[in-house]
Design an enzyme around this catalytic site. Sequence first.
Site, PDB file in Angstrom:
ATOM      1  CE  LYS A 144      -7.782   0.138   0.185  1.00 28.58           C
ATOM      2  NZ  LYS A 144      -8.253  -0.565   1.580  1.00 28.58           N
ATOM      3  CB  SER A 156      -0.845  -0.061   1.580  1.00 23.64           C
ATOM      4  OG  SER A 156      -0.229  -0.037   2.373  1.00 23.64           O
ATOM      5  CG  HIS A 192      -3.772  -1.185  -2.232  1.00 24.80           C
ATOM      6  ND1 HIS A 192      -4.213   0.099  -2.015  1.00 24.80           N
ATOM      7  CD2 HIS A 192      -3.402  -1.592  -0.816  1.00 24.80           C
ATOM      8  CE1 HIS A 192      -4.385   0.359  -0.783  1.00 24.80           C
ATOM      9  NE2 HIS A 192      -3.956  -0.694  -0.071  1.00 24.80           N
TER      10      HIS A 192
END
Length: 391
Positions: A239, A179, A207
């Site tokens: 996300k 991240s 992610h």
Amino acid sequence: MPNTPPWVEAALNERRQQSLLRQTVTLEGPQTPNATFANHQYKAFCSNDYLGLANHPELIRSLHESAQQYGVGGGSSHLVCGHLASHQALEEALADWLGYERVMLFSTGYMANLGVISALAAKDRPVAQDKLNHASLLDGAVLAQAPLRRYLHGDVASAEKLLSKLATPGLLVTDGIFSMDGDLAPLAELSKLAARRDWLLMVDDAHGLGCVGEQGRGSLALENLDAESLPILVGTFGKAFGTSGAFVATSHAMADYLTQFARPYVYTTAMSPAIAGATLTALKLIQSAEGQARREKLAQHIAYFRHRLSQLPVKLMASNTAIQPIVIGESSTAIKVSDALKSLGIWCTAIRPPTVPVGSARLRITLSASHTDDDLVFLCDSLECVLTSLQ
């Protein structure tokens, strides 16, 4: 007002003196690249809305329709009467997309990681983790009171050396895409290592899912892994999906086990059924031609950004993802750089310890498919102005 204990004030003062005090800021509008803070307009480059779905009209419509059909609140845990048809439909669609037998929904990614690790690790089942893993993965091991060992970042040889010193097999855990650095873990090699040593591999791909790999299937697709070679996959919806919540993809047997022993799953109200409906729409978009076009647009932005920044007096990190960190060093300097960008109309918050190691405070630039080409030019021009002034 009650008196504040002196140790609280001391801790806050220490954070202030170290330029590490965290504070919230209020976004006055939807999550888009055009952000308003304190009545000022900025171009935002620090959101995790990688595909630009958080304010997508189809998600807004789906949220409304799902709320009309199922209401807003889950009402209870999944195991009492809070598992609605929208939850089940989302779980089945995710399992089919990723090629797993089962998917379990969690309210947040943090809770998913706490739940899985605390259920699987124990005093006699150790946890081995990458040095730069997300805090929630580390906290899961702490909650389990399990022996926690950390190997050098992205270093399979270091991981193997660590595992060889531990007498009992346990849980090998890594982020898929890290991240704060944006780089990809060596998942294929870690999978082979786990199989060779009889350890259980768990990957948090918060992610990666939606952004990379065929059909946006994330890091496992990039590394040609499947449910057998990656038995526990954690993903989040906050996300690329543009909503909120999280899931764990695994086998029937493991899902049954987690249903008994993952306390954050057992003892928490289910995620909003309206959010589940909107997330299912997000998944369909990710799988569609539009989703592919958004991933291609994001890739174009990443290539342009890295080309422009390679000409500036900064060292780019080894990231080909939407996360493009610029390491500044000292926290006070990182704040000054962030403030200088704000004065030019760029919103990018400085990331400081303990989120990142001491001496590596940074701008965590994040790019989105919803940014325009002009936005990227504006960002790079602004960075050139600010970063060259530091020399």
